[in-house]
Design an enzyme around this catalytic site. Structure first.
Site, PDB file in Angstrom:
ATOM      1  N   GLU A   1      10.612  16.555  14.600  1.00 52.10           N
ATOM      2  CA  GLU A   1      10.991  16.313  13.209  1.00 52.10           C
ATOM      3  C   GLU A   1      10.305  17.373  12.340  1.00 52.10           C
ATOM      4  O   GLU A   1       9.082  17.510  12.378  1.00 52.10           O
ATOM      5  CB  GLU A   1      10.535  14.911  12.788  1.00 52.10           C
TER       6      GLU A   1
ATOM      7  N   LYS B   1       0.856  -1.185   0.000  1.00 53.55           N
ATOM      8  CA  LYS B   1       0.000   0.000   0.000  1.00 53.55           C
ATOM      9  C   LYS B   1       0.896   1.240   0.000  1.00 53.55           C
ATOM     10  O   LYS B   1       1.441   1.637   1.029  1.00 53.55           O
ATOM     11  CB  LYS B   1      -0.911   0.041   1.234  1.00 53.55           C
TER      12      LYS B   1
ATOM     13  N   GLU C   1      10.076   1.693  10.481  1.00 56.86           N
ATOM     14  CA  GLU C   1      11.101   2.709  10.185  1.00 56.86           C
ATOM     15  C   GLU C   1      10.397   4.051  10.328  1.00 56.86           C
ATOM     16  O   GLU C   1       9.568   4.404   9.487  1.00 56.86           O
ATOM     17  CB  GLU C   1      11.633   2.552   8.760  1.00 56.86           C
TER      18      GLU C   1
ATOM     19  N   CYS D   1      13.807  10.911   6.548  1.00 53.37           N
ATOM     20  CA  CYS D   1      13.882  10.515   7.963  1.00 53.37           C
ATOM     21  C   CYS D   1      15.306  10.585   8.483  1.00 53.37           C
ATOM     22  O   CYS D   1      15.527  10.697   9.682  1.00 53.37           O
ATOM     23  CB  CYS D   1      13.283   9.124   8.162  1.00 53.37           C
TER      24      CYS D   1
END
Ligand code: NDP
Length: 451
Positions: free
Chosen positions: A354, A152, A227, A261
């Site tokens: 982040e 997906k 992750e 990331c």
């Protein structure tokens, strides 16, 4: 229908049917039906299919690179590099089916040994920042180990995944082994996580969604690898090659427009060289060419969406001063000029959360222990860098920093042959390298009595 936009122009790039839970169920059923034959294929034959897939992907390299650049807004140079990695990833794991080794273990009364079994149907949920690349990190080891998959992709960037499914069929991957379902995470993603016939979920995305997935998967003790986010530190000591560190720093946080990331979005600089470092950094940030992703000279494209631009803009709230600002085009497109904030204090929001956009925070430190303490002062632990000419210090600091991947005098994080993944809330499990195969197999111990 799902409308897919081109971030550089805001124009409609494609309309694709939007799947729901029923389509996920059908895809899982297909994957389940294809499993017995795929796992029973002789290892060398499975290797040949994956090798053929690598060849077909290599033949479609430029087509895939342009599609990825347009859909994700990434520069064509980056997209070409990423598609080369996709090919390399399939090539690397095409060697794996014949290398899924076990152990022989001394045991009283017979012989014990271990074998690696595939998990079954694996659900892959991937993000929009490196769409086909991150999918390939999951697809290739999962397939090599004899699993079948339902992928997906993120709704914002489904186009290379859809094209990949066609190319896989051209390469001779049997029907049902690879299934792609394009639909929202809240319905399709969730159904994959909850589906009783899905043995494992491999997820890349936000820590927030990762937490939800881990909790939902726990109900069935479903295997999960995660992750997730990062807030990596780029530590620059006074004894480093400052010119090299400053030249490399923008790429490490503005690459992929900061939507990475592994972005080294906290630049920790020893206080005696902060001014010199900022002076060197400025020329590289202001020279950064932000613009049309398909222009060969472009170094940074737009952000993925208007929502992402709003989220990134919220970090320029005046809490820390903007020391350096690059440029970006005006008009249509989700443009954002790269920014370096300095001085930033460790407790400020831009030093803790982040950003996932082209905003770097420069934080000063006094001595080596302060650098380590600041680097570890984060809920995340994915990546990072150490710049110094002192080899012993480089190794001391590398061992002390709590992250899954670190580079010394370099800002690279990812290689096909080396394990990649995070400490702390950056996730668990490792992708890439031979270690990824452990995450797509179960170890079975067999004892054969000889008495
Ligand atoms: P998400 O974590 O929401 O999306 C990642 C993937 O998970 C997408 O395919 C998404 O589907 C799917 N998903 C969303 N909700 C669920 C759910 N409940 N169950 C199962 N699957 C789900 O990331 P966003 O796109 O919202 O980005 C938000 C922030 O996440 C970014 O600003 C960044 O900070 C971080 N991020 C980190 C990434 C990384 O590489 N570590 C990658 C992407 C984002 P869909 O989008 O189609 O609805």
């Amino acid at each position: 229908m799902l409308t897919v936009l081109e971030p550089a122009t805001e124009a409609v790039l494609a309309e694709v049917p939007r799947a729901g839970a029923a389509e996920v169920d059908a895809a899982v059923a297909n994957a389940r039906a294809a499993l017995p034959a795929w796992r029973a294929l002789a290892p060398a034959d499975r290797a040949r299919v994956l090798g053929a897939l690598a060849d077909v992907l290599a033949g479609a390299h430029e087509e895939l690179a342009v599609l990825e650049a347009r859909n994700a807004g990434k520069t064509i140079a980056d997209a070409r590099g990423e598609m080369a990695m996709v090919v390399d990833t399939f090539r690397y794991y095409s060697g794996a089916p014949e290398r899924l080794l076990g152990d022989t273990i001394p045991a009283a009364g017979g012989q014990a040994f271990t074998v690696r079994e595939p998990l079954g149907v694996v659900g892959l949920i991937t993000p929009w920042n490196f769409p086909l690349t991150i999918a390939s990190w999951k697809l290739a080891p999962a397939l090599a180990a004899g699993n079948t998959v339902v992928l997906k992709p993120a709704e914002l960037t489904p186009l290379t995944a859809l094209r990949f499914a066609e190319l896989a069929a051209d390469a001779g991957v049997p029907a049902g082994v690879i299934n792609v379902v394009v639909g929202p995470g809240s319905t399709c993603g969730q159904r994959l996580v909850e589906h009783p016939d899905v043995a494992k979920i491999a997820f890349t995305g936000s820590t927030e969604v990762g937490r939800t997935i881990a909790a939902a998967a726990a109900a069935q003790i479903k295997r999960v690898t995660l992750e997730l986010g990062g807030k990596s530190a780029n530590i620059v000591f006074a004894d480093a090659d400052l010119e090299a560190a400053a030249a490399a720093a923008p790429g490490a946080v503005f690459g992929n427009a900061g939507q990475d990331c592994c972005a080294r979005s906290r630049i920790l600089v020893q206080e005696s060289v902060v001014d010199r470092f900022l002076e060197l950094l400025e020329q590289h940030v202001t020279a950064l060419r932000v613009g049309d992703p398909l222009d060969e000279a472009t170094q940074m494209g737009p952000l993925i969406s208007q929502a992402q631009r709003e989220s990134v803009s919220s970090f320029l709230d005046g809490e820390a001063p903007i020391a350096i600002r690059g440029s970006a085009p005006e008009g249509k497109g989700f443009w954002f000029a790269p920014a370096v904030l300095a001085p930033v204090r460790p407790e400020q929001r831009v030093a803790r959360e982040e950003v996932f956009g082209p905003v770097a925070a420069v934080i000063a430190f006094a001595e080596e222990p302060d650098a380590i303490r600041l680097a570890n002062d984060s809920i995340y632990g994915l990546s990072g860098s150490i710049w110094t000419r002192d080899g012993a210090r480089a190794l001391r600091v590398a061992r002390a920093v709590e992250t899954g991947v670190l580079s010394i005098n370099s800002n690279t994080s990812v290689r096909v042959s080396t394990p990649f993944g995070g400490f702390k809330q950056s996730g668990y499990g490792r992708e890439l390298g031979s270690h990824a195969l452990e995450a797509y197999t179960e170890m079975k111990t067999i004892f054969y009595a000889t008495e």
